[in-house]
Write a protein that holds these residues in place. Structure first.
Motif, PDB file in Angstrom:
ATOM      1  N   ALA A 119       0.824  -0.982  -0.041  1.00 16.34           N
ATOM      2  CA  ALA A 119      -0.019  -0.172  -0.023  1.00 16.34           C
ATOM      3  C   ALA A 119       0.845   1.124   0.053  1.00 16.34           C
ATOM      4  O   ALA A 119       0.519   2.211  -0.548  1.00 16.34           O
ATOM      5  CB  ALA A 119      -0.905   0.185   1.195  1.00 16.34           C
ATOM      6  N   SER A 120       2.169   1.256   0.635  1.00 15.34           N
ATOM      7  CA  SER A 120       2.762   2.395   0.704  1.00 15.34           C
ATOM      8  C   SER A 120       3.532   2.424  -0.530  1.00 15.34           C
ATOM      9  O   SER A 120       3.736   3.608  -1.171  1.00 15.34           O
ATOM     10  CB  SER A 120       3.802   2.196   1.799  1.00 15.34           C
ATOM     11  N   LEU A 139      -4.605  -0.950   1.540  1.00 15.56           N
ATOM     12  CA  LEU A 139      -5.142  -1.482   2.541  1.00 15.56           C
ATOM     13  C   LEU A 139      -3.904  -1.511   3.679  1.00 15.56           C
ATOM     14  O   LEU A 139      -2.717  -2.041   3.529  1.00 15.56           O
ATOM     15  CB  LEU A 139      -5.567  -3.059   2.375  1.00 15.56           C
ATOM     16  N   ALA A 140      -4.334  -1.021   5.113  1.00 18.24           N
ATOM     17  CA  ALA A 140      -3.471  -1.124   6.122  1.00 18.24           C
ATOM     18  C   ALA A 140      -2.040  -0.411   5.738  1.00 18.24           C
ATOM     19  O   ALA A 140      -1.027  -1.039   5.899  1.00 18.24           O
ATOM     20  CB  ALA A 140      -3.119  -2.435   6.704  1.00 18.24           C
ATOM     21  N   PRO A 141      -2.156   0.493   4.922  1.00 24.73           N
ATOM     22  CA  PRO A 141      -0.823   1.328   4.619  1.00 24.73           C
ATOM     23  C   PRO A 141      -0.030   1.971   5.571  1.00 24.73           C
ATOM     24  O   PRO A 141      -0.551   2.045   6.786  1.00 24.73           O
ATOM     25  CB  PRO A 141      -1.481   2.747   3.649  1.00 24.73           C
ATOM     26  N   HIS A 142       1.032   2.066   5.419  1.00 29.11           N
ATOM     27  CA  HIS A 142       2.190   2.783   6.447  1.00 29.11           C
ATOM     28  C   HIS A 142       2.569   3.969   5.642  1.00 29.11           C
ATOM     29  O   HIS A 142       3.103   4.040   4.782  1.00 29.11           O
ATOM     30  CB  HIS A 142       3.506   1.829   6.687  1.00 29.11           C
ATOM     31  N   ILE A 143       2.448   5.214   6.365  1.00 33.62           N
ATOM     32  CA  ILE A 143       3.104   6.430   6.018  1.00 33.62           C
ATOM     33  C   ILE A 143       4.090   7.116   6.781  1.00 33.62           C
ATOM     34  O   ILE A 143       4.855   7.798   6.682  1.00 33.62           O
ATOM     35  CB  ILE A 143       2.082   7.366   5.746  1.00 33.62           C
ATOM     36  N   LEU A 144       4.148   6.199   8.150  1.00 38.14           N
ATOM     37  CA  LEU A 144       5.150   6.566   9.237  1.00 38.14           C
ATOM     38  C   LEU A 144       5.336   5.340  10.083  1.00 38.14           C
ATOM     39  O   LEU A 144       4.117   4.493   9.971  1.00 38.14           O
ATOM     40  CB  LEU A 144       4.711   7.858   9.973  1.00 38.14           C
ATOM     41  N   HIS A 194      12.464   6.632  11.564  1.00 40.54           N
ATOM     42  CA  HIS A 194      12.169   8.137  11.176  1.00 40.54           C
ATOM     43  C   HIS A 194      11.828   7.975   9.722  1.00 40.54           C
ATOM     44  O   HIS A 194      11.412   8.886   9.225  1.00 40.54           O
ATOM     45  CB  HIS A 194      13.634   9.012  11.302  1.00 40.54           C
ATOM     46  N   TRP A 195      11.485   6.904   9.290  1.00 39.09           N
ATOM     47  CA  TRP A 195      10.901   6.848   7.959  1.00 39.09           C
ATOM     48  C   TRP A 195       9.585   7.457   7.851  1.00 39.09           C
ATOM     49  O   TRP A 195       8.660   6.967   8.627  1.00 39.09           O
ATOM     50  CB  TRP A 195      10.885   5.296   7.598  1.00 39.09           C
ATOM     51  N   SER A 196       9.198   8.086   6.734  1.00 39.45           N
ATOM     52  CA  SER A 196       7.912   8.636   6.687  1.00 39.45           C
ATOM     53  C   SER A 196       7.705   8.942   5.096  1.00 39.45           C
ATOM     54  O   SER A 196       8.719   9.599   4.497  1.00 39.45           O
ATOM     55  CB  SER A 196       7.781   9.921   7.541  1.00 39.45           C
ATOM     56  N   ILE A 197       6.472   9.089   4.828  1.00 38.00           N
ATOM     57  CA  ILE A 197       6.170   9.355   3.318  1.00 38.00           C
ATOM     58  C   ILE A 197       5.170  10.521   3.276  1.00 38.00           C
ATOM     59  O   ILE A 197       4.344  10.687   2.345  1.00 38.00           O
ATOM     60  CB  ILE A 197       5.919   8.227   2.333  1.00 38.00           C
ATOM     61  N   GLU A 198       4.931  10.982   4.387  1.00 35.56           N
ATOM     62  CA  GLU A 198       4.059  12.147   4.712  1.00 35.56           C
ATOM     63  C   GLU A 198       3.965  13.154   3.781  1.00 35.56           C
ATOM     64  O   GLU A 198       3.154  13.471   3.114  1.00 35.56           O
ATOM     65  CB  GLU A 198       3.913  12.758   5.955  1.00 35.56           C
ATOM     66  N   GLY A 226      -4.016  10.198   8.712  1.00 35.44           N
ATOM     67  CA  GLY A 226      -2.741  10.921   8.127  1.00 35.44           C
ATOM     68  C   GLY A 226      -2.820  11.295   6.520  1.00 35.44           C
ATOM     69  O   GLY A 226      -2.518  12.204   6.065  1.00 35.44           O
ATOM     70  N   ILE A 227      -3.236  10.231   5.643  1.00 32.99           N
ATOM     71  CA  ILE A 227      -3.496  10.085   4.522  1.00 32.99           C
ATOM     72  C   ILE A 227      -4.671  11.391   3.923  1.00 32.99           C
ATOM     73  O   ILE A 227      -4.209  12.078   3.105  1.00 32.99           O
ATOM     74  CB  ILE A 227      -3.738   8.837   3.765  1.00 32.99           C
TER      75      ILE A 227
END
Length: 271
Positions: A119-120, A139-144, A194-198, A226-227
């Protein structure tokens, strides 16, 4: 659904074999959904969900195993993934695969359906190539990275070392160590906290459906909320009695929601 096939792509200057599978390929005029699996997933681990969704939506489907997973080229033992591993999948591997399969994403814009890490990757592709995507379902994405995610991934590491998890993963991956350690090692690196795609999400312009199970052991509602804060067009779907895998825990409700979402978009009901 056709049998799994293989195609070579050039990635980072070397040939990489990709396992893939078509669903309803002969339905040439129908929208295309590309399925992007989770951090320990593969073509086989989707089971029959892609086919069921394509039947419900009238879409074609393309399912594939990323390098290191399933029957695709395994990760070399000395190869460690970098903090940008999901960016590279979105910006290098997926475009190369589409090109190798003769899919012109500027004309035949795919829908992306990704789960967890997949999803990310879908979000990153949507942000990077706004003219090459019809829409995304995540589905169940990770943005941080949340503390909950790290804690659960630490438990999975213990299970891989102490239980039969490795044997169970070997049913779906030619090299289960490649799949497991590539994913587990990077997620547990201190720097990855510290990973983030925000920041990237703000560039997404396509229709976006973000799904989160309320009992997800790998992430909270902070991910999809957050998305939505950064991409105002996002529709949220929160699922009760659902963990990290909505397509396994609540398949019927998920298929109904995705079908309605795709069909409400312009040309989404194209046969």
């Amino acid at each position: 659904m056709t049998e799994a096939a293989f195609i070579d792509i050039d990635w980072a200057g070397r040939p990489v074999r990709i396992e893939y599978q078509w669903i309803a390929r002969d339905r040439a005029a129908a929208p295309l959904i590309v399925f992007l699996h989770e951090g320990l997933g593969s073509v086989a681990m989707w089971k029959d969900f892609p086919q069921r969704l394509c039947i419900a939506t009238g879409c074609r489907g393309l399912v594939y195993s990323r390098p290191g997973y399933g029957r695709s080229t395994p990760r070399a033992a000395e190869e460690a993934w970098g903090l940008d591993f999901m960016h590279r999948q979105a910006q290098e591997v997926l475009p190369a695969l589409l090109e190798a399969l003769g899919i012109d994403a500027t004309r035949d814009k795919p829908w992306l359906l990704g789960h967890s890490d997949g999803a990310s990757i879908a979000l990153l592709y949507a942000a990077s190539y706004p003219q090459r995507i019809a829409g995304a379902i995540v589905l169940a994405p990770h943005i941080l990275v949340e503390d909950l995610s790290v804690s659960s991934i630490e438990k999975v590491r213990a299970a891989y070392l102490e239980t039969d998890l490795r044997q169970r993963l070997a049913r779906h991956h030619d090299d289960p160590d490649s799949a497991f350690w590539g994913w587990n090692d990077i997620w547990l690196k201190p720097a990855f906290r510290h990973w983030s795609i925000e920041a990237e999400i703000s560039a997404i312009r396509c229709p976006l459906l973000a799904v989160q199970g309320l009992d997800d052991e790998y992430g909270t509602l902070a991910q999809i909320h957050g998305i939505a804060r950064r991409a105002a067009q996002t529709e949220l779907f929160e699922l009760a009695d659902c963990g990290h895998s909505p397509h396994r825990d609540q398949p019927e409700r998920l298929i109904t929601a995705i079908t309605a979402f795709i069909q409400q978009q312009p040309h989404g009901d194209k046969p």
